[in-house]
Motif scaffolding. Structure first.
Motif, PDB file in Angstrom:
ATOM      1  N   ALA A 184       0.796  -1.056  -0.083  1.00 36.15           N
ATOM      2  CA  ALA A 184       0.035   0.097   0.141  1.00 36.15           C
ATOM      3  C   ALA A 184       0.822   1.150   0.073  1.00 36.15           C
ATOM      4  CB  ALA A 184      -0.765  -0.130   1.345  1.00 36.15           C
ATOM      5  N   TRP A 185       0.292   2.239  -0.325  1.00 37.13           N
ATOM      6  CA  TRP A 185       0.996   3.724  -0.199  1.00 37.13           C
ATOM      7  C   TRP A 185       1.335   4.035   1.136  1.00 37.13           C
ATOM      8  CZ3 TRP A 185      -1.510   8.906  -2.749  1.00 37.13           C
ATOM      9  CH2 TRP A 185      -0.620   9.685  -2.749  1.00 37.13           C
ATOM     10  N   ALA A 186       0.428   3.777   2.004  1.00 35.84           N
ATOM     11  CA  ALA A 186       0.541   4.348   3.111  1.00 35.84           C
ATOM     12  C   ALA A 186      -0.022   3.449   4.537  1.00 35.84           C
ATOM     13  CB  ALA A 186       0.089   5.588   3.563  1.00 35.84           C
ATOM     14  N   VAL A 187       0.776   3.591   5.536  1.00 36.23           N
ATOM     15  CA  VAL A 187       0.248   2.673   6.702  1.00 36.23           C
ATOM     16  C   VAL A 187      -0.089   3.830   7.852  1.00 36.23           C
ATOM     17  CG1 VAL A 187       2.638   1.842   7.226  1.00 36.23           C
ATOM     18  CG2 VAL A 187       0.494   0.822   8.621  1.00 36.23           C
ATOM     19  N   VAL A 188      -1.004   3.984   8.283  1.00 38.79           N
ATOM     20  CA  VAL A 188      -1.365   4.994   9.421  1.00 38.79           C
ATOM     21  C   VAL A 188      -1.640   4.091  10.901  1.00 38.79           C
ATOM     22  CG1 VAL A 188      -2.962   6.775  10.257  1.00 38.79           C
ATOM     23  CG2 VAL A 188      -2.489   6.522   7.861  1.00 38.79           C
ATOM     24  N   GLU A 250       9.841  -3.417  12.832  1.00 39.03           N
ATOM     25  CA  GLU A 250      10.589  -4.732  12.414  1.00 39.03           C
ATOM     26  C   GLU A 250      10.222  -5.152  10.918  1.00 39.03           C
ATOM     27  OE1 GLU A 250      10.019  -7.818  15.241  1.00 39.03           O
ATOM     28  OE2 GLU A 250      11.031  -6.395  16.954  1.00 39.03           O
ATOM     29  N   VAL A 251       8.919  -4.875  10.724  1.00 40.56           N
ATOM     30  CA  VAL A 251       8.455  -5.393   9.296  1.00 40.56           C
ATOM     31  C   VAL A 251       8.989  -4.365   8.296  1.00 40.56           C
ATOM     32  CG1 VAL A 251       6.649  -6.004   7.758  1.00 40.56           C
ATOM     33  CG2 VAL A 251       6.744  -6.752  10.039  1.00 40.56           C
ATOM     34  N   LEU A 252       9.041  -3.282   8.763  1.00 42.61           N
ATOM     35  CA  LEU A 252       9.250  -2.058   7.650  1.00 42.61           C
ATOM     36  C   LEU A 252      10.740  -2.090   7.341  1.00 42.61           C
ATOM     37  CD1 LEU A 252       6.710   0.762   8.758  1.00 42.61           C
ATOM     38  CD2 LEU A 252       6.743  -0.651   6.599  1.00 42.61           C
ATOM     39  N   GLU A 253      11.495  -2.364   8.223  1.00 43.41           N
ATOM     40  CA  GLU A 253      12.968  -2.141   7.857  1.00 43.41           C
ATOM     41  C   GLU A 253      13.554  -3.269   7.289  1.00 43.41           C
ATOM     42  OE1 GLU A 253      15.090  -2.404  11.765  1.00 43.41           O
ATOM     43  OE2 GLU A 253      14.343  -4.213  12.321  1.00 43.41           O
ATOM     44  N   GLY A 258      12.928   3.116  -0.039  1.00 43.96           N
ATOM     45  CA  GLY A 258      12.129   3.599  -1.316  1.00 43.96           C
ATOM     46  C   GLY A 258      10.840   2.585  -1.424  1.00 43.96           C
ATOM     47  N   GLN A 259      10.728   1.369  -1.003  1.00 40.07           N
ATOM     48  CA  GLN A 259       9.623   0.731  -1.398  1.00 40.07           C
ATOM     49  C   GLN A 259       8.966   0.304  -0.003  1.00 40.07           C
ATOM     50  OE1 GLN A 259      11.485  -3.218  -2.953  1.00 40.07           O
ATOM     51  NE2 GLN A 259      13.068  -1.875  -4.173  1.00 40.07           N
ATOM     52  N   ARG A 260       8.825   1.125   1.030  1.00 39.04           N
ATOM     53  CA  ARG A 260       8.170   1.004   2.318  1.00 39.04           C
ATOM     54  C   ARG A 260       6.745   1.945   1.953  1.00 39.04           C
ATOM     55  NH1 ARG A 260      12.875   2.621   6.498  1.00 39.04           N
ATOM     56  NH2 ARG A 260      14.185   0.793   6.075  1.00 39.04           N
ATOM     57  N   PRO A 261       5.646   1.388   2.704  1.00 38.19           N
ATOM     58  CA  PRO A 261       4.633   2.272   2.789  1.00 38.19           C
ATOM     59  C   PRO A 261       5.073   3.597   3.568  1.00 38.19           C
ATOM     60  CG  PRO A 261       3.875   0.005   3.444  1.00 38.19           C
ATOM     61  CD  PRO A 261       5.583  -0.124   3.243  1.00 38.19           C
ATOM     62  N   ARG A 262       4.560   4.838   3.213  1.00 36.84           N
ATOM     63  CA  ARG A 262       4.757   5.670   4.006  1.00 36.84           C
ATOM     64  C   ARG A 262       4.056   5.797   5.455  1.00 36.84           C
ATOM     65  NH1 ARG A 262       5.609  11.134   2.662  1.00 36.84           N
ATOM     66  NH2 ARG A 262       4.822  12.786   4.149  1.00 36.84           N
ATOM     67  N   PRO A 287      14.514   7.027  13.284  1.00 36.22           N
ATOM     68  CA  PRO A 287      14.207   8.187  13.059  1.00 36.22           C
ATOM     69  C   PRO A 287      14.008   8.570  11.488  1.00 36.22           C
ATOM     70  CG  PRO A 287      16.774   8.078  13.301  1.00 36.22           C
ATOM     71  CD  PRO A 287      16.066   6.721  13.746  1.00 36.22           C
ATOM     72  N   SER A 288      14.472   7.761  10.572  1.00 34.25           N
ATOM     73  CA  SER A 288      14.028   7.941   9.106  1.00 34.25           C
ATOM     74  C   SER A 288      12.741   7.158   8.667  1.00 34.25           C
ATOM     75  CB  SER A 288      15.274   7.450   8.202  1.00 34.25           C
ATOM     76  OG  SER A 288      15.531   6.128   8.310  1.00 34.25           O
ATOM     77  N   MET A 289      12.162   6.422   9.298  1.00 36.79           N
ATOM     78  CA  MET A 289      11.316   5.370   9.163  1.00 36.79           C
ATOM     79  C   MET A 289       9.861   6.362   9.135  1.00 36.79           C
ATOM     80  SD  MET A 289      10.034   1.859  10.348  1.00 36.79           S
ATOM     81  CE  MET A 289      11.475   1.223   9.964  1.00 36.79           C
ATOM     82  N   LEU A 290       9.647   7.396   9.955  1.00 36.30           N
ATOM     83  CA  LEU A 290       8.506   8.111  10.191  1.00 36.30           C
ATOM     84  C   LEU A 290       8.015   9.379   9.260  1.00 36.30           C
ATOM     85  CD1 LEU A 290       5.858   8.494  12.168  1.00 36.30           C
ATOM     86  CD2 LEU A 290       7.528   9.925  13.495  1.00 36.30           C
TER      87      LEU A 290
END
Length: 391
Positions: A184-188, A250-253, A258-262, A287-290
């Motif tokens: 997905a484009w983003a995860v909130v 843990e999943v996003l890292e 450039g291929q992670r959801p926002r 810090p760069s993930m958010l």
């Protein structure tokens, strides 16, 4: 002493807040404070060493009536300004009677027939106690005992497991993965209020903002009215939000940047406290993930005054929640540096110790009675990008 005590108490009761007051609230507040002032004044008068001069009594009584009448007139004028600002109807005769006739009758009764008045007052308190309860945002839906995914696959609600936030967070993230969340484009991460409620206006706003290509994760941490959860402390809100964001990180890292959801953090009211705790954890560990954090109407003095990552603290100008804190008993409440004021512009009176705390507390009773933009009601605009809040 009796007149002075009554007038001071009455003026305290009429000191305005930032929301319209209905006739019942006005009657209870003005009558209760005037009655308390009369009771205190009578007790002090009985302890006086000598009887006051009759002429002095008449002068003080006349001045007191004029001051009280002037205070009532200013209260009506101020109430009219507030109502005009938020689009509410003007005050009616019932409001006038509640602000003037009822307090005068109560004071007269206390002075002339105190025992009968005490019985009537006790009955009135018993009848109105149930009417004056703090406003509570709640969608009325029972909290899930397992992960629930909306039909649109957009909103994923985790199960309530206050003794095992880590396990509940892991199950919610697994459901997010199964729903195609990584693509997905983003995860909130939407931290709910104490009752487990997530503002559907915010959900709709995020769906519209990301063209439906978004997953919204909500992990409840309590199932009580939000004000009760707030009084009991914010440990559950912060603990659940950090557990969820830790599991998600843990999943996003494992994916290239450039291929992670926002990743967006969102919370309203007590949920904003949890969302800000998750922001601090991410700034310390990833810090760069958010991408950004949106905090809507956090109670005063509950979130950090600044942020190292993009953040917006959204607050309606008339919202008493963002001004309420115990410390406002003795000093004015402060706002985070990145606060964005929204909603109609309402007149604001100067802060007074104790008095302003009291009036803000009374405003909490009707904080959810208005439309979006008034009081503690917010609309889809709270989901817009942080850069949009700033200009």
């Amino acid at each position: 002493m009796l007149v002075i005590s009554v007038v001071i108490s009455y003026l305290i009761a009429l000191y305005p807040g930032t929301l319209p007051r209905d006739a019942v609230t006005t009657t209870v507040l003005a009558t209760g404070f005037a009655a308390a002032g009369a009771t205190i004044g009578m007790l002090l008068s009985r302890r006086a060493s000598r009887e006051p001069d009759p002429q002095s009594v008449r002068v003080v009584f006349g001045v007191g009536v004029l001051v009280a009448a002037g205070g009532a007139g200013l209260a009506v004028w101020w109430q009219s300004l507030i109502r005009a600002a938020v689009g509410a109807p003007p005050v009616g005769l019932d409001w006038w009677a509640g602000a003037t006739v009822a307090p005068a009758a109560a004071v007269t009764g206390i002075v002339l027939i105190p025992r009968v008045t005490a019985v009537v007052a006790a009955s009135a308190v018993a009848l109105t106690a149930g009417l004056l309860a703090p406003a509570n945002a709640d969608d009325g839906q029972p909290l899930p005992t397992t992960v629930v995914v909306s039909e649109s696959q957009t909103l994923l609600r985790g199960q309530l497991s206050p003794l095992d936030f880590d396990g509940a967070a892991a199950r919610l993230v697994k459901s997010w993965l199964r729903s195609g969340g990584l693509s997905a484009w983003a995860v909130v991460v939407a931290v709910p209020t104490g009752s487990g409620w997530v503002d559907q206006a915010a959900v709709a706003g995020f769906v519209d903002r990301f063209d439906g290509d978004v997953r919204i994760l909500a992990l409840p941490y309590a199932d009580v009215e939000s004000w009760k959860a707030f009084i009991s402390g914010d440990a559950a809100a912060t603990g659940s939000s950090v557990a969820l964001i830790r599991e998600l990180a843990e999943v996003l890292e494992s994916r290239p940047a450039g291929q992670r959801p926002r990743l967006v953090l969102y919370g309203q009211s007590l949920g904003a406290v949890g969302a800000d705790a998750a922001r601090v954890w991410l700034e310390d560990h990833h810090p760069s993930m958010l991408a950004e954090t949106v905090l809507t109407a956090p109670p005063a003095e509950t979130v950090a005054h600044g942020s190292a990552t993009p953040r917006a603290v959204v607050a309606n100008r008339s919202d008493p929640v963002v001004r309420w804190s115990v410390s406002s008993l003795w000093r004015p409440p402060t706002r985070p540096h990145d606060t964005v004021l929204d909603g109609p512009r309402v007149p604001v009176v100067p802060w007074l110790p104790v008095v302003s705390f009291l009036q803000t507390s009374v405003d909490l009773l009707s904080a959810l009675d208005g439309p979006a933009g008034v009081g503690h009601r917010y609309g889809a605009e709270q989901a817009r990008p942080v850069s949009g809040f700033r200009g």
